[in-house]
Design an enzyme around this catalytic site. Sequence first.
Site, PDB file in Angstrom:
ATOM      1  NE  ARG A  86       3.923  -7.107  -4.932  1.00 37.53           N
ATOM      2  CZ  ARG A  86       2.508  -5.065  -5.551  1.00 37.53           C
ATOM      3  NH1 ARG A  86       3.048  -4.797  -5.910  1.00 37.53           N
ATOM      4  NH2 ARG A  86       2.190  -5.264  -4.119  1.00 37.53           N
ATOM      5  N   GLY A 105       6.181 -12.173   0.603  1.00 37.94           N
ATOM      6  CA  GLY A 105       6.595 -12.880  -0.804  1.00 37.94           C
ATOM      7  C   GLY A 105       8.086 -11.850   0.293  1.00 37.94           C
ATOM      8  CG  ASP A 165      -2.881  -5.687   2.262  1.00 37.60           C
ATOM      9  OD1 ASP A 165      -3.582  -5.231   1.720  1.00 37.60           O
ATOM     10  OD2 ASP A 165      -2.047  -6.657   1.082  1.00 37.60           O
TER      11      ASP A 165
HETATM   12  O1  F6P Z   1      -0.512  -5.560  -0.534  1.00 34.98           O
HETATM   13  C1  F6P Z   1      -1.244  -4.424  -0.155  1.00 34.98           C
HETATM   14  C2  F6P Z   1      -1.522  -3.701  -1.357  1.00 34.98           C
HETATM   15  O2  F6P Z   1      -1.652  -2.265  -1.544  1.00 34.98           O
HETATM   16  C3  F6P Z   1      -2.746  -4.570  -1.473  1.00 34.98           C
HETATM   17  O3  F6P Z   1      -4.106  -3.818  -0.262  1.00 34.98           O
HETATM   18  C4  F6P Z   1      -2.881  -4.247  -2.782  1.00 34.98           C
HETATM   19  O4  F6P Z   1      -4.191  -5.491  -3.136  1.00 34.98           O
HETATM   20  C5  F6P Z   1      -2.085  -4.934  -3.750  1.00 34.98           C
HETATM   21  O5  F6P Z   1      -0.615  -4.113  -2.770  1.00 34.98           O
HETATM   22  C6  F6P Z   1      -1.693  -3.584  -4.736  1.00 34.98           C
HETATM   23  O6  F6P Z   1      -0.639  -3.525  -5.241  1.00 34.98           O
HETATM   24  P1  F6P Z   1      -0.414  -2.918  -6.769  1.00 34.98           P
HETATM   25  O7  F6P Z   1       0.704  -1.607  -5.710  1.00 34.98           O
HETATM   26  O8  F6P Z   1       0.650  -3.985  -7.481  1.00 34.98           O
HETATM   27  O9  F6P Z   1      -1.250  -2.471  -6.972  1.00 34.98           O
END
Ligand code: F6P
Length: 327
Positions: free
Chosen positions: A76, A108, A131
């Site tokens: 990200r 995003g 999701d």
């Molecule tokens: O969007 C996918 C997801 O796994 C969501 O279900 C969760 O809230 C988020 O990404 C977790 O992100 P990270 O990889 O930053 O822990």
Amino acid sequence: MEKCVRRIGILTSGGDAPGMNAVIRSVVRTAASKGIECVGIRRGYNGLITGDIVRLDSDSVSRIINKGGTMLYTARSDEFMTEAGQKKAVATCKMCGLDGIIGVGGDGTFRGLLALSKYGISVVGIPATIDNDISCTDYCLGYDTAANTAVEAIDRLRDTMQSHERCSVVEVMGHRAGHLALYVGLATSATVVLVPEKELDFEDDIVESIRKARLGGKTHFMVIMAEGVGKATKMGERIAEELALDTRVTILGHIQRGGSPSARDRVTAASMGYEAVKVLAEGKTNRVIRSVSGKFEDIDIVEALNMKKGLDEEQYEVLEAMTGIYV
Ligand code: F6P
């Protein structure tokens, strides 16, 4: 006149999802079949900023269809949110002669594509997130695999909950949406499913449901909770206290994002990758590939970003009919 597309780039961005490798493969091989060169941009939009580019050909995407994660890595990117970051990314596109970019990820990722398109780069998005919360499409890559992983884990938990006559609170991912929780709850015949789209009434939704189940003869209880509802640990403590139940909490977490993609995710990846290249080759831009009732089509990216997706109310009705009957 149609713009001649000679070289395109693909990147994966945001949370990874099973099927991302399969879609990279599909894009590269479809491009090759149309005489279009393909490069991989590593680490999402960061890779466009830093020029982290690799050549991809049919061989380099061989034997990845069954692999979880993404061979291009994902990230990200905060820098890409800035104008300076976007200008660096556009400079990389120009320097590498990229006629189009395919971005695989969630909203995003699509917003990033939209930013690129403002500088004249042709863009197409492919929805991928466990999701399944991207509004314009019925289906996002990775959802089926993640749901099956969660179901397998919950089935195992049920064995031990049943033996000890306990209550299990299981937190599943889903970001701010309850699609995954609802689907998994239906598949595991949960006692209660909590989703952020429905306001929680602890007494009615949890205490009464568990009581009914107990009076119907149940001695173990499965509460599936979407992460968007709140902290599963707190919920577990409250259930233990108010119902005097031996309760255990399990947060499934990132395990749901890993593993070999299911057949559905591999096949969907093949179709979505194919459509994305076709759209670019036709000279179109600012499109998102989506699945509607099992068919694939492209839609305007701004329209896609402005759509709102609610919980599947039909599925919720089925859930309500299934839970609360314990004979
Ligand atoms: O969007 C996918 C997801 O796994 C969501 O279900 C969760 O809230 C988020 O990404 C977790 O992100 P990270 O990889 O930053 O822990």
